[in-house]
Design an enzyme around this catalytic site. Structure first.
Site, PDB file in Angstrom:
ATOM      1  N   SER A 127       0.285   5.643   1.962  1.00 17.23           N
ATOM      2  CA  SER A 127      -0.998   4.860   2.182  1.00 17.23           C
ATOM      3  C   SER A 127      -2.011   5.739   2.335  1.00 17.23           C
ATOM      4  O   SER A 127      -3.255   5.334   1.968  1.00 17.23           O
ATOM      5  CB  SER A 127      -0.667   4.250   3.626  1.00 17.23           C
ATOM      6  OG  SER A 127      -1.473   3.639   4.141  1.00 17.23           O
ATOM      7  N   ARG A 162     -13.696   3.081  -4.643  1.00 19.28           N
ATOM      8  CA  ARG A 162     -12.481   3.447  -4.020  1.00 19.28           C
ATOM      9  C   ARG A 162     -11.267   2.524  -3.830  1.00 19.28           C
ATOM     10  O   ARG A 162     -10.271   2.111  -4.166  1.00 19.28           O
ATOM     11  CB  ARG A 162     -12.691   4.379  -2.791  1.00 19.28           C
ATOM     12  CG  ARG A 162     -11.091   5.083  -2.271  1.00 19.28           C
ATOM     13  CD  ARG A 162     -11.442   5.514  -0.957  1.00 19.28           C
ATOM     14  NE  ARG A 162     -12.010   6.905  -1.107  1.00 19.28           N
ATOM     15  CZ  ARG A 162     -12.840   7.450  -0.213  1.00 19.28           C
ATOM     16  NH1 ARG A 162     -12.708   6.724   1.004  1.00 19.28           N
ATOM     17  NH2 ARG A 162     -13.368   8.595  -0.667  1.00 19.28           N
ATOM     18  N   LEU A 209      -3.185   6.350  -1.101  1.00 17.80           N
ATOM     19  CA  LEU A 209      -3.969   5.516  -1.826  1.00 17.80           C
ATOM     20  C   LEU A 209      -5.134   5.138  -1.245  1.00 17.80           C
ATOM     21  O   LEU A 209      -6.185   4.545  -2.043  1.00 17.80           O
ATOM     22  CB  LEU A 209      -3.271   4.106  -1.575  1.00 17.80           C
ATOM     23  CG  LEU A 209      -1.850   3.826  -2.304  1.00 17.80           C
ATOM     24  CD1 LEU A 209      -1.003   2.848  -1.859  1.00 17.80           C
ATOM     25  CD2 LEU A 209      -2.238   3.983  -3.719  1.00 17.80           C
ATOM     26  N   HIS A 210      -5.647   5.458  -0.195  1.00 17.87           N
ATOM     27  CA  HIS A 210      -6.993   5.210   0.379  1.00 17.87           C
ATOM     28  C   HIS A 210      -7.909   6.494  -0.008  1.00 17.87           C
ATOM     29  O   HIS A 210      -9.116   6.120   0.261  1.00 17.87           O
ATOM     30  CB  HIS A 210      -7.089   5.200   2.039  1.00 17.87           C
ATOM     31  CG  HIS A 210      -6.446   3.996   2.561  1.00 17.87           C
ATOM     32  ND1 HIS A 210      -5.127   3.559   2.609  1.00 17.87           N
ATOM     33  CD2 HIS A 210      -7.115   2.778   2.834  1.00 17.87           C
ATOM     34  CE1 HIS A 210      -4.786   2.415   3.010  1.00 17.87           C
ATOM     35  NE2 HIS A 210      -6.186   1.869   3.283  1.00 17.87           N
ATOM     36  N   GLY A 211      -7.543   7.496  -0.693  1.00 18.85           N
ATOM     37  CA  GLY A 211      -8.190   8.570  -1.145  1.00 18.85           C
ATOM     38  C   GLY A 211      -8.167   9.664  -0.133  1.00 18.85           C
ATOM     39  O   GLY A 211      -7.586   9.740   0.381  1.00 18.85           O
TER      40      GLY A 211
END
Length: 538
Positions: free
Chosen positions: A417, A167, A420-422
């Site tokens: 954000s 990831r 983006l981190h999943g």
């Protein structure tokens, strides 16, 4: 984890994966927190590493930690060095330098992620196609592609453990694709505006010359003399010097996405920064010294995270000391990853700066002093990951603010954000809470600074326009109290980043996060709620 055993997560129970195929996810997704394998109910009954002597800690924790860490991190630095030696010692054909980046980056990623590297390659391929077909809206189209790709892979295609492992690399590649899309849109817009402006100026000049020619002819006829016309000199229109006005070639784009200096640990770099490493590369002893010192700092924080913190604060301590220990271990592991990412980027050739005629190397990723002794949570957010902060500010906050205003821009920044981190409930809970915390703190301290005419805002003021400045005793005290409050919030928000559950190899759920906060009575959220009420009353 047994005392004296390996500090990385063992994958023996996953027999279908070989050790060479899977790298430990802790290195990339900031999960470095080695604890004893005890249940949450046992956390308050004792344990930890405190009963061991310093000699035993050195033998059974520090030594295996450094050995195992160097074995993994050495691969990154070695491939970065190979890449730089192959492309930046002698002048090579541009496409060959980019091809070397693709090959070395792919091989390195396969060492760490095994079969998970195909998820990275798939995103690179789809990203290139999207940039090629979406003229003028490349940034938004790339963002939509990345969001859809992450959702589809995490929800339906990828196995949870493999996706959790890869990831972080997916996030770095996604940031590169989106930033390149917005940069190309901006370059095309600037070129178009520049061309229109020059055309208007040329038309105006032609009209002026025509008017002068007519006036000269009229004067010539009156005097009975023939006027010799002067030749019209057309101004040459110079093309824009930015390479972003054209579609990069495949090797150029893939080399940027898969550069070995950034593909595993990051950090994010712009397309321009990547292309500049091939232009007049320089070597000096400062480059090597910078790498060595950066690696030393990285492994210092690794030992703090894995050995010293659990030894200094055993499991029998007060629950808030345990919360601080858990959060501190997570932050130390983040510093380890950040300093190693800085070292890998510099090894690959990034970070060269000429200052006063001297070549210096630096590529700052994080600032631990601003996080461990913070002025405010706003300062923590900025200093946590400087390249990512720059990316979010440039490609999310500014893009949203220009269309919808500052309020929605802040919300969109934290939302981006999180995505983006999943699809991680754990990270979503922390980032959403952090967004609300920072907004309340910034707004409250801004109002207090105006009411008291004092420098007590969330960010240090560059100009001393307040009556009560930074050096005043009571101003220092107020800022110190807000700093201690920020440290309290950090301990609370970071308490769930541990290895106390088997879920850590696939990502923690919302229930795990809420259970951790419940043990602390949601104290931090209550405090921020009171601050929000005071802010509303003011």
């Amino acid at each position: 984890m047994e005392v004296g055993g390996p500090v990385y997560q063992e994958y023996g129970e996953y027999e279908e994966y070989s050790e060479e195929e899977l790298a430990d996810p802790d290195f990339y997704v900031d999960r470095f927190y080695p604890r004893m394998e005890d249940d949450e109910e046992e956390m308050e009954t004792g344990g930890g590493l405190a009963p061991f002597s310093v000699t035993e800690i050195l033998e059974h924790c520090i030594e295996p930690t450094l050995t195992d860490g160097l074995k993994h991190m050495g691969k990154i630095l070695a491939w970065c060095l190979v890449f730089r030696l192959a492309t930046q010692t002698t002048k090579v054909v541009p496409w060959l330098g980019h091809a070397a980046s693709v090959v070395s980056g792919t091989v390195l990623a396969s060492h760490f992620f095994g079969g998970g590297v195909f998820y990275i390659l798939g995103l690179v391929m789809m990203g290139y196609i999207m940039l090629a077909v979406s003229n003028s809206v490349r940034g938004l189209a790339s963002a939509a592609l990345v969001l859809g790709y992450n959702i589809v892979c995490e929800t339906w295609l990828a196995e949870p453990m493999v996706w959790h492992m890869v990831r972080g690399a997916i996030m770095i590649v996604a940031m590169k694709i989106i930033s390149l899309g917005f940069d190309m849109d901006a370059a095309e817009k600037m070129e178009k505006e520049h061309s229109e402006k020059e055309n208007q100026e040329e038309n105006a000049n032609m009209e002026n010359l025509e008017e002068k020619r007519k006036n000269s002819k009229n004067r010539g006829k009156k005097n009975g003399k023939k006027i010799v016309e002067e030749p019209v000199i057309k101004s040459e229109i110079k093309p824009a010097e930015s390479d972003l006005t054209r579609m990069p070639g495949w090797f150029e784009f893939a080399g940027y996405c898969l550069c070995p200096g950034t593909v595993i640990l990051g950090p994010w770099v712009s397309f321009t920064e990547y292309t500049n490493i091939f232009k007049e590369p320089r070597w000096n002893i400062t480059w090597l010294v910078k790498i060595l010192f950066t690696v030393m700092f990285a492994f210092m924080f690794l030992t703090i995270s894995t050995c010293w913190n659990p030894w200094l604060i055993p499991d029998s301590g007060w629950k808030w000391w345990l919360a601080y220990r858990d959060a501190m271990s997570f932050r130390a592991s983040h510093y380890f990853v950040s300093f190693m990412s800085e070292a890998s980027a510099i090894t690959a050739g990034f970070g060269a700066h000429v200052v006063g005629g001297q070549l210096l190397w630096h590529f700052t990723v994080t600032q631990p002093h601003n996080i461990e002794v913070p002025r405010s949570l706003v300062e923590v957010v900025v200093s946590w990951n400087l390249p990512m902060h720059r990316w979010l500010k440039q490609y999310v906050f500014k893009q949203t603010r220009s269309r919808f205003g500052p309020g929605p821009a802040v919300l969109m920044t934290y939302f981006a954000s999180t995505l983006l981190h999943g699809l991680s409930g754990q990270l979503a809970a922390v980032l959403i809470s952090l967004g609300f915390y920072t907004w309340v703190e910034h707004s409250l301290r801004d109002k207090l600074s105006h009411i008291m005419d004092a420098s007590i805002g969330a960010r240090r003021e560059a100009d001393s326009r307040r009556k009560h400045r930074e050096g005043s005793a009571w101003v220092i005290l107020v800022n110190l109290l807000f700093g201690l409050l920020a440290m309290f919030h950090l301990a609370y928000l970071g308490v769930m980043f541990d290895q106390s559950s088997p879920e850590q190899v696939t990502g923690y759920s919302w229930s795990h996060t809420l259970a951790k906060w419940k043990r602390l009575d949601y104290t931090s959220h209550w405090v921020v709620g009171v601050m929000a009420i005071i802010n509303w009353l003011l």
